[in-house]
Design a protein around this motif. Structure first.
Motif, PDB file in Angstrom:
ATOM      1  N   GLN A  37     -43.837  14.034  72.132  1.00 45.38           N
ATOM      2  CA  GLN A  37     -45.245  13.767  71.820  1.00 45.38           C
ATOM      3  C   GLN A  37     -45.414  13.331  70.366  1.00 45.38           C
ATOM      4  OE1 GLN A  37     -48.239  16.489  73.232  1.00 45.38           O
ATOM      5  NE2 GLN A  37     -46.963  17.230  74.897  1.00 45.38           N
ATOM      6  N   ASP A  38     -44.613  13.903  69.478  1.00 44.59           N
ATOM      7  CA  ASP A  38     -44.665  13.509  68.060  1.00 44.59           C
ATOM      8  C   ASP A  38     -44.258  12.047  67.894  1.00 44.59           C
ATOM      9  OD1 ASP A  38     -45.404  16.082  67.370  1.00 44.59           O
ATOM     10  OD2 ASP A  38     -43.352  16.723  66.968  1.00 44.59           O
ATOM     11  N   ILE A  39     -43.230  11.628  68.640  1.00 46.84           N
ATOM     12  CA  ILE A  39     -42.755  10.246  68.540  1.00 46.84           C
ATOM     13  C   ILE A  39     -43.825   9.283  69.039  1.00 46.84           C
ATOM     14  CG2 ILE A  39     -41.079   8.596  69.472  1.00 46.84           C
ATOM     15  CD1 ILE A  39     -39.051  10.956  69.510  1.00 46.84           C
ATOM     16  N   LEU A  40     -44.428   9.597  70.184  1.00 43.24           N
ATOM     17  CA  LEU A  40     -45.469   8.721  70.724  1.00 43.24           C
ATOM     18  C   LEU A  40     -46.687   8.691  69.792  1.00 43.24           C
ATOM     19  CD1 LEU A  40     -45.306   9.669  74.519  1.00 43.24           C
ATOM     20  CD2 LEU A  40     -44.177   7.777  73.348  1.00 43.24           C
ATOM     21  N   ALA A  41     -47.005   9.818  69.190  1.00 44.29           N
ATOM     22  CA  ALA A  41     -48.114   9.853  68.234  1.00 44.29           C
ATOM     23  C   ALA A  41     -47.799   9.028  66.991  1.00 44.29           C
ATOM     24  CB  ALA A  41     -48.431  11.301  67.849  1.00 44.29           C
ATOM     25  N   ALA A  42     -46.557   9.119  66.535  1.00 42.32           N
ATOM     26  CA  ALA A  42     -46.144   8.335  65.359  1.00 42.32           C
ATOM     27  C   ALA A  42     -46.246   6.839  65.643  1.00 42.32           C
ATOM     28  CB  ALA A  42     -44.714   8.704  64.952  1.00 42.32           C
ATOM     29  N   ASN A  43     -45.939   6.439  66.880  1.00 42.22           N
ATOM     30  CA  ASN A  43     -46.034   5.025  67.252  1.00 42.22           C
ATOM     31  C   ASN A  43     -47.464   4.505  67.171  1.00 42.22           C
ATOM     32  OD1 ASN A  43     -43.312   4.890  67.770  1.00 42.22           O
ATOM     33  ND2 ASN A  43     -43.499   4.993  69.992  1.00 42.22           N
ATOM     34  N   GLN A  44     -48.439   5.392  67.226  1.00 39.67           N
ATOM     35  CA  GLN A  44     -49.849   4.997  67.181  1.00 39.67           C
ATOM     36  C   GLN A  44     -50.367   4.842  65.749  1.00 39.67           C
ATOM     37  OE1 GLN A  44     -49.954   3.900  70.289  1.00 39.67           O
ATOM     38  NE2 GLN A  44     -52.085   4.522  70.405  1.00 39.67           N
ATOM     39  N   GLN A  45     -49.585   5.278  64.783  1.00 32.57           N
ATOM     40  CA  GLN A  45     -50.027   5.213  63.386  1.00 32.57           C
ATOM     41  C   GLN A  45     -49.745   3.837  62.782  1.00 32.57           C
ATOM     42  OE1 GLN A  45     -51.739   7.903  62.264  1.00 32.57           O
ATOM     43  NE2 GLN A  45     -51.347   8.597  64.365  1.00 32.57           N
ATOM     44  N   LYS A  46     -50.536   3.478  61.798  1.00 31.52           N
ATOM     45  CA  LYS A  46     -50.272   2.248  61.050  1.00 31.52           C
ATOM     46  C   LYS A  46     -49.092   2.481  60.116  1.00 31.52           C
ATOM     47  CE  LYS A  46     -55.124   0.805  61.116  1.00 31.52           C
ATOM     48  NZ  LYS A  46     -56.331   0.524  60.300  1.00 31.52           N
ATOM     49  N   ALA A  47     -48.142   1.577  60.145  1.00 29.99           N
ATOM     50  CA  ALA A  47     -46.960   1.726  59.291  1.00 29.99           C
ATOM     51  C   ALA A  47     -47.326   1.450  57.837  1.00 29.99           C
ATOM     52  CB  ALA A  47     -45.866   0.760  59.745  1.00 29.99           C
ATOM     53  N   PRO A  48     -46.799   2.252  56.907  1.00 29.09           N
ATOM     54  CA  PRO A  48     -47.066   1.977  55.489  1.00 29.09           C
ATOM     55  C   PRO A  48     -46.338   0.725  55.030  1.00 29.09           C
ATOM     56  CG  PRO A  48     -45.482   3.759  55.699  1.00 29.09           C
ATOM     57  CD  PRO A  48     -45.931   3.422  57.091  1.00 29.09           C
ATOM     58  N   LEU A  49     -46.747   0.212  53.903  1.00 27.49           N
ATOM     59  CA  LEU A  49     -46.101  -0.970  53.326  1.00 27.49           C
ATOM     60  C   LEU A  49     -45.000  -0.518  52.373  1.00 27.49           C
ATOM     61  CD1 LEU A  49     -45.900  -4.020  52.938  1.00 27.49           C
ATOM     62  CD2 LEU A  49     -47.713  -3.855  51.217  1.00 27.49           C
ATOM     63  N   TRP A  50     -43.754  -0.791  52.756  1.00 25.71           N
ATOM     64  CA  TRP A  50     -42.588  -0.475  51.925  1.00 25.71           C
ATOM     65  C   TRP A  50     -42.084  -1.759  51.255  1.00 25.71           C
ATOM     66  CZ3 TRP A  50     -40.415   4.267  50.981  1.00 25.71           C
ATOM     67  CH2 TRP A  50     -40.754   5.324  51.828  1.00 25.71           C
ATOM     68  N   LEU A  51     -41.699  -1.643  50.007  1.00 26.32           N
ATOM     69  CA  LEU A  51     -41.088  -2.741  49.266  1.00 26.32           C
ATOM     70  C   LEU A  51     -39.669  -2.356  48.863  1.00 26.32           C
ATOM     71  CD1 LEU A  51     -44.032  -3.641  46.838  1.00 26.32           C
ATOM     72  CD2 LEU A  51     -43.602  -4.541  49.127  1.00 26.32           C
ATOM     73  N   ARG A  52     -38.831  -3.368  48.650  1.00 30.63           N
ATOM     74  CA  ARG A  52     -37.474  -3.166  48.126  1.00 30.63           C
ATOM     75  C   ARG A  52     -37.338  -3.966  46.842  1.00 30.63           C
ATOM     76  NH1 ARG A  52     -34.625  -6.178  51.427  1.00 30.63           N
ATOM     77  NH2 ARG A  52     -34.172  -7.745  49.833  1.00 30.63           N
ATOM     78  N   VAL A  53     -37.025  -3.288  45.765  1.00 33.21           N
ATOM     79  CA  VAL A  53     -36.924  -3.956  44.471  1.00 33.21           C
ATOM     80  C   VAL A  53     -35.619  -4.744  44.391  1.00 33.21           C
ATOM     81  CG1 VAL A  53     -36.879  -3.630  41.965  1.00 33.21           C
ATOM     82  CG2 VAL A  53     -38.259  -2.111  43.392  1.00 33.21           C
ATOM     83  N   ASN A  54     -35.704  -5.980  43.922  1.00 31.13           N
ATOM     84  CA  ASN A  54     -34.521  -6.829  43.708  1.00 31.13           C
ATOM     85  C   ASN A  54     -33.945  -6.504  42.330  1.00 31.13           C
ATOM     86  OD1 ASN A  54     -32.610  -8.795  43.365  1.00 31.13           O
ATOM     87  ND2 ASN A  54     -34.019 -10.535  43.552  1.00 31.13           N
ATOM     88  N   GLN A  55     -32.912  -5.680  42.325  1.00 29.89           N
ATOM     89  CA  GLN A  55     -32.331  -5.209  41.057  1.00 29.89           C
ATOM     90  C   GLN A  55     -31.718  -6.322  40.227  1.00 29.89           C
ATOM     91  OE1 GLN A  55     -30.439  -0.987  41.466  1.00 29.89           O
ATOM     92  NE2 GLN A  55     -30.091  -2.027  43.417  1.00 29.89           N
ATOM     93  N   GLN A  56     -31.483  -7.475  40.844  1.00 31.97           N
ATOM     94  CA  GLN A  56     -30.930  -8.598  40.079  1.00 31.97           C
ATOM     95  C   GLN A  56     -32.004  -9.262  39.215  1.00 31.97           C
ATOM     96  OE1 GLN A  56     -27.623  -9.157  39.964  1.00 31.97           O
ATOM     97  NE2 GLN A  56     -27.609  -7.307  41.238  1.00 31.97           N
ATOM     98  N   GLN A  57     -33.280  -8.932  39.487  1.00 33.31           N
ATOM     99  CA  GLN A  57     -34.371  -9.549  38.743  1.00 33.31           C
ATOM    100  C   GLN A  57     -35.144  -8.547  37.883  1.00 33.31           C
ATOM    101  OE1 GLN A  57     -34.806 -12.811  38.582  1.00 33.31           O
ATOM    102  NE2 GLN A  57     -33.112 -13.130  40.015  1.00 33.31           N
ATOM    103  N   ILE A  58     -35.226  -7.305  38.337  1.00 30.27           N
ATOM    104  CA  ILE A  58     -36.026  -6.298  37.629  1.00 30.27           C
ATOM    105  C   ILE A  58     -35.560  -4.915  38.076  1.00 30.27           C
ATOM    106  CG2 ILE A  58     -37.865  -6.229  39.372  1.00 30.27           C
ATOM    107  CD1 ILE A  58     -39.885  -5.969  37.050  1.00 30.27           C
ATOM    108  N   SER A  59     -35.637  -3.949  37.194  1.00 30.99           N
ATOM    109  CA  SER A  59     -35.241  -2.588  37.570  1.00 30.99           C
ATOM    110  C   SER A  59     -36.382  -1.915  38.322  1.00 30.99           C
ATOM    111  CB  SER A  59     -34.910  -1.761  36.326  1.00 30.99           C
ATOM    112  OG  SER A  59     -36.100  -1.433  35.622  1.00 30.99           O
TER     113      SER A  59
END
Length: 433
Positions: free
Chosen positions: A161-183
């Motif tokens: 039930q937790d998994i199905l409930a999680a599927n109903q949530q809006k996913a947060p916006l995750w970013l990945r920093v490009n270490q070759q350009q900025i720390s």
């Protein structure tokens, strides 16, 4: 434009559910017909919402209509769903939701149905008890097809039930920093100066940045300069686990759209990296990402199973194998998956994964490492797939995954630490005595 926007939403949802098209394909085309960013965001919110709540919307309609609209009128049935979704789940004033949805019927050649649509929506407005699903089937309660519910129940009896409930949530916006350009620290500083709230939940993965609110990523600091990419935190673990070293010959075997390809290079640029995918059109995204992030790889449009057409004969030190899968771990991010994927799809996918894994293993150097990954939560594609492979391959052994407390396979479930569902297995190829 408000009425037209709702017509676009209805047409988009019709194309996904009735015609089997991907929301990722049809939604951007509909958004291109709109001018303002808020309108584009509203269209996405409505389409995603209808996909997330379709069984409940259908059930409400069944109580208010003698029969659903069929054939050429099907887009108008979805327009009714669009209207109901606004009334029940959005903050749009009721009068605006009803009037704009009824008006949208005219542009969908449904002039004769405006009274019907108005009547259905007025009844929804007056009867909140229509949304009491306490006696409904699980498919309606949880807004998932029965086969997915059964599969999740079987695999995760304590958490289904937790998994199905999680599927109903809006996913947060995750970013990945490009270490070759900025720390990461410098990038966080730039976001803070721009008054954009963010966090770094994983101490061992400082490049993973979670924004507290979704935003237009092209307007964030450093987008054009290649400072970051959009990538869920779960997927960001792949490059970390692969742990490619300077000078390694690396294969990203099913690479499109290229997020993991780029992350591998950002982490260790002194590589020979082959980015392979059979879908030439999807490889366009890989080229675009490499260019924006100022990275280099050998990009090849070919099927890994057809080595005569692409392999140059040199074995690889490390292989990332993010295989085609059911995508049942990313339903919260792609809510149409639950309606596009069928139970009958799983066995052919498992067979294809076996083929790809066996083929990739032949391309790995003795002493080398292969990371098997999926965005699935189904054991048949994940733990059972790896067990089957180990039983067939006596030169393969699982390596412990340190960041998963030394487990030999790692299943991330949807919503766990606000991540997508993902599976990893790290395989070492033994050297022969």
């Amino acid at each position: 434009m408000s009425a037209q926007l709702r017509a676009f939403a209805a047409e988009t949802c019709f194309q996904v559910v009735d015609q089997g098209k991907s929301l990722s394909d049809v939604l951007p085309k509909a958004q291109q017909k709109l001018i303002s960013a808020p309108d584009k965001a509203l269209l996405q919110e409505i389409c995603f919402g209808v996909m997330r709540t379709l069984p409940q919307l259908e059930t409400v309609c069944q109580q208010l209509m003698s029969k659903p609209l069929i054939k050429q009128l099907r887009p108008l049935q979805f327009l009714i769903y669009v209207g109901i979704y606004q009334l029940q789940f959005m903050r749009i004033p009721d009068h605006a939701a009803i009037s704009e949805t009824v008006e949208a019927a005219r542009s969908l050649k449904g002039q004769s149905l405006t009274k019907l649509i108005n009547g259905v929506l007025r009844n929804v407005q007056r009867q909140p008890a229509l949304f009491d699903f306490s006696a409904a089937s699980d498919a309606v309660k949880f807004n998932h097809p029965g086969w997915i519910i059964a599969a999740v129940q079987q695999a995760y009896p304590e958490y289904w039930q937790d998994i199905l409930a999680a599927n109903q949530q809006k996913a947060p916006l995750w970013l990945r920093v490009n270490q070759q350009q900025i720390s990461p620290a410098e990038f966080v500083s730039e976001l803070t100066q721009a008054e954009i709230a963010c966090s770094q939940p994983f101490s061992y993965l400082p490049v993973a940045i979670k924004l507290e609110q979704a935003r237009d990523v092209t307007a964030l600091p450093g987008y054009e300069a290649g400072w970051f990419s959009v990538q869920d935190a779960a997927a960001q673990h792949a490059a970390l686990l692969l742990n490619a070293q300077p000078g390694d010959n690396v294969l990203d075997a099913c690479c499109a759209p290229g997020g993991k390809t780029c992350h591998i290079l950002e982490q260790t640029p002194e590589l020979i990296l082959t980015a392979l995918d059979r879908d030439a059109k999807r490889l366009e995204r890989v080229y675009h990402n490499l260019e924006r992030l100022k990275l280099n790889a050998r990009v090849v449009a070919a099927d890994i199973l057809d080595t005569d057409n692409w392999w140059q004969g040199e074995l690889f030190d490390r292989i990332l194998l993010d295989v085609p899968c059911s995508a049942t771990g990313v339903i919260r991010r792609h809510p149409d998956i639950r309606w596009l994927r069928k139970k009958s799809d799983i066995a052919p996918l498992v067979a294809l994964q076996q083929q790809i894994l066996q083929q990739a293993w032949q391309l790995l150097k003795p002493g080398g490492t292969l990371l098997y990954a999926t965005c699935s939560i189904l054991p048949a594609e994940n733990s059972e797939q790896i067990s089957h492979f180990l039983a067939q391959q006596d030169d393969a052994q699982l390596l412990p995954i340190a960041i998963a407390s030394g487990a030999t396979t790692w299943q991330i479930l949807p919503g766990e630490q606000e991540q997508d569902g993902f599976f990893f297995a790290l395989l070492h190829k033994k050297t022969r005595d």
